[in-house]
Design an enzyme around this catalytic site. Structure first.
Site, PDB file in Angstrom:
ATOM      1  N   LYS A  25       0.735  -1.365  -0.013  1.00  0.00           N
ATOM      2  CA  LYS A  25      -0.041   0.040   0.052  1.00  0.00           C
ATOM      3  C   LYS A  25       0.784   1.359   0.046  1.00  0.00           C
ATOM      4  O   LYS A  25       1.614   1.354   0.979  1.00  0.00           O
ATOM      5  CB  LYS A  25      -1.082   0.045   1.281  1.00  0.00           C
ATOM      6  CG  LYS A  25      -1.752   1.340   1.111  1.00  0.00           C
ATOM      7  CD  LYS A  25      -2.388   1.478   2.730  1.00  0.00           C
ATOM      8  CE  LYS A  25      -3.014   2.816   2.763  1.00  0.00           C
ATOM      9  NZ  LYS A  25      -3.520   3.020   4.029  1.00  0.00           N
TER      10      LYS A  25
ATOM     11  N   GLY B  82      -7.870   9.178  10.373  1.00  0.00           N
ATOM     12  CA  GLY B  82      -8.065   9.290  11.686  1.00  0.00           C
ATOM     13  C   GLY B  82      -9.415  10.093  12.209  1.00  0.00           C
ATOM     14  O   GLY B  82      -9.572  10.231  13.657  1.00  0.00           O
TER      15      GLY B  82
ATOM     16  N   ALA C 216      -9.325   5.623   4.860  1.00  0.00           N
ATOM     17  CA  ALA C 216      -9.298   6.531   5.687  1.00  0.00           C
ATOM     18  C   ALA C 216     -10.544   7.326   5.972  1.00  0.00           C
ATOM     19  O   ALA C 216     -11.343   7.521   4.978  1.00  0.00           O
ATOM     20  CB  ALA C 216      -8.138   7.430   5.294  1.00  0.00           C
ATOM     21  N   GLY C 217     -10.852   7.659   7.375  1.00  0.00           N
ATOM     22  CA  GLY C 217     -12.115   8.288   7.550  1.00  0.00           C
ATOM     23  C   GLY C 217     -13.294   7.894   8.166  1.00  0.00           C
ATOM     24  O   GLY C 217     -14.110   8.517   8.519  1.00  0.00           O
TER      25      GLY C 217
ATOM     26  N   ASN D 184      -8.629   1.495  10.412  1.00  0.00           N
ATOM     27  CA  ASN D 184      -7.784   1.027  11.404  1.00  0.00           C
ATOM     28  C   ASN D 184      -8.338   1.672  12.973  1.00  0.00           C
ATOM     29  O   ASN D 184      -8.706   1.257  13.736  1.00  0.00           O
ATOM     30  CB  ASN D 184      -6.442   1.710  11.370  1.00  0.00           C
ATOM     31  CG  ASN D 184      -5.330   1.111  12.606  1.00  0.00           C
ATOM     32  OD1 ASN D 184      -4.152   1.317  12.477  1.00  0.00           O
ATOM     33  ND2 ASN D 184      -5.915   0.576  13.632  1.00  0.00           N
TER      34      ASN D 184
END
Length: 330
Positions: free
Chosen positions: A173, A234, A260-261, A282
């Site tokens: 990635k 995040g 993401a997000g 994550n």
């Protein structure tokens, strides 16, 4: 002999090979990668590679950045990237957990088969510290090395070359960040890094802005998956630009994964309902009050969103439309 290891000046008596140095420090050669004077040293050459006075070494390993029987939705709807097929469309990161035990338990609860891992220097002051691979088995999960924390194409390429040496993985990635405040992708540097990595034989899954034109360009270059952000890394804000995500999905011939997000299960479901092939997250799991429950929720949300997309939602209407027929009304 004076050498520099991971930025620290060290002094050793007599000649040393890479293998002898790792033994002296207390590091398992199978779990690390070594760069000597900006050149990666093959594991097979550790014994034969002598360290010279003034050499600069980097020694790195993987850090936290499902059981196969429970992965996926069980109806044969699989997800394929770079010729490899997966049942789970949920990809998870391995950072921000309180410890590696919680990391492993959350991954298992998520049903994920692909996990992202960051590449960092080993702790020379305590080389006996546990490593991620001691808890998350790369024989069970597909490790996806990433370039988290890289702000230039040069650093990203260097990081992934070390990752390939450490674990042998060519599916990676790529993310090249623009600044510390937004962590938005620097697309100019991302394009440079992607071109170099593809020429080096890497299979690149690329974190990018939600720009449909740039997404096409990355696919044309040879990236094996396009990973537009839903919102800043995040942030937990969810999908901020569903129109662009849908445009990327409609034009892409490679998998599209929101990256993401995502903040909660409904965000993951929305991404899947837009037609995305998967979701990578994550913080949404690791920073939940109960990471294991959230991991399970995310697994179910991704499956539900995928099923809803395949089923096809009802059309939106401006006015009410009764569910019961009016014929025969008393």
């Amino acid at each position: 002999m004076h050498i520099t290891i991971n930025g620290e000046a060290r002094r050793f008596e007599g000649a040393l090979s890479i293998k002898a140095l790792l033994d002296e420090i207390g590091l398992d050669p199978r779990k690390v990668a070594v760069e000597r004077n900006l050149e990666i040293v093959s594991k097979s050459a550790y014994d034969a590679t002598e360290i010279g006075d003034g050499d600069r070494l980097e020694i790195v390993h993987f850090i936290g950045g499902g059981a196969l029987d429970s992965a996926g939705n069980g109806d044969g709807d699989t997800f394929e990237v770079a010729g490899r097929r997966f049942r789970s469309r949920l990809l998870v990161g391995t950072g921000k957990y309180k410890d590696f035990t919680e990391t492993a338990a959350a991954i298992a609860a998520s049903g994920a088969e692909i996990v992202t891992v960051a590449v960092r220097r080993v702790n020379l002051s305590d080389p006996s510290q546990p490593m991620l691979v001691d808890y998350v088995d790369p024989k069970v999960y597909t490790f996806l090395p990433n370039t988290a924390g890289c702000f230039t194409a040069v650093d990203a390429v260097r990081t992934l070359r070390l990752a390939r040496e450490a674990g042998g993985w060519d599916l990676v990635k790529l993310e090249v960040l623009g600044d510390q405040k937004t962590l938005y992708p620097n697309m100019t540097e991302t394009l440079k890094a992607a071109e170099t990595l593809i020429q080096d034989g890497f299979k690149v899954m690329v974190y990018c802005s939600d720009d449909p034109i740039l997404a096409v360009r990355l696919e044309e270059m040879g990236c094996v998956a396009i990973m537009p952000l839903a919102a800043p890394i995040g942030s937990g804000l969810g999908v901020q630009n569903p129109v662009n995500i849908r445009l990327i999905v409609e034009s892409a011939k490679v998998p599209v994964l929101v990256d993401a997000g995502v903040g909660t299960a409904s965000d993951a479901a929305i991404a899947m309902e837009l037609g995305c092939d998967g979701v990578l997250m994550n913080t949404a799991i690791a920073q939940a009050r109960d990471p294991l429950r959230m991991a399970r929720a995310m697994k179910l949300a991704v499956e539900a969103g995928r099923l809803a997309y395949l089923a096809g939602r009802m059309p939106r209407k401006l006015y009410a439309d009764p569910s019961s027929p009016l014929a025969g009304l008393i």
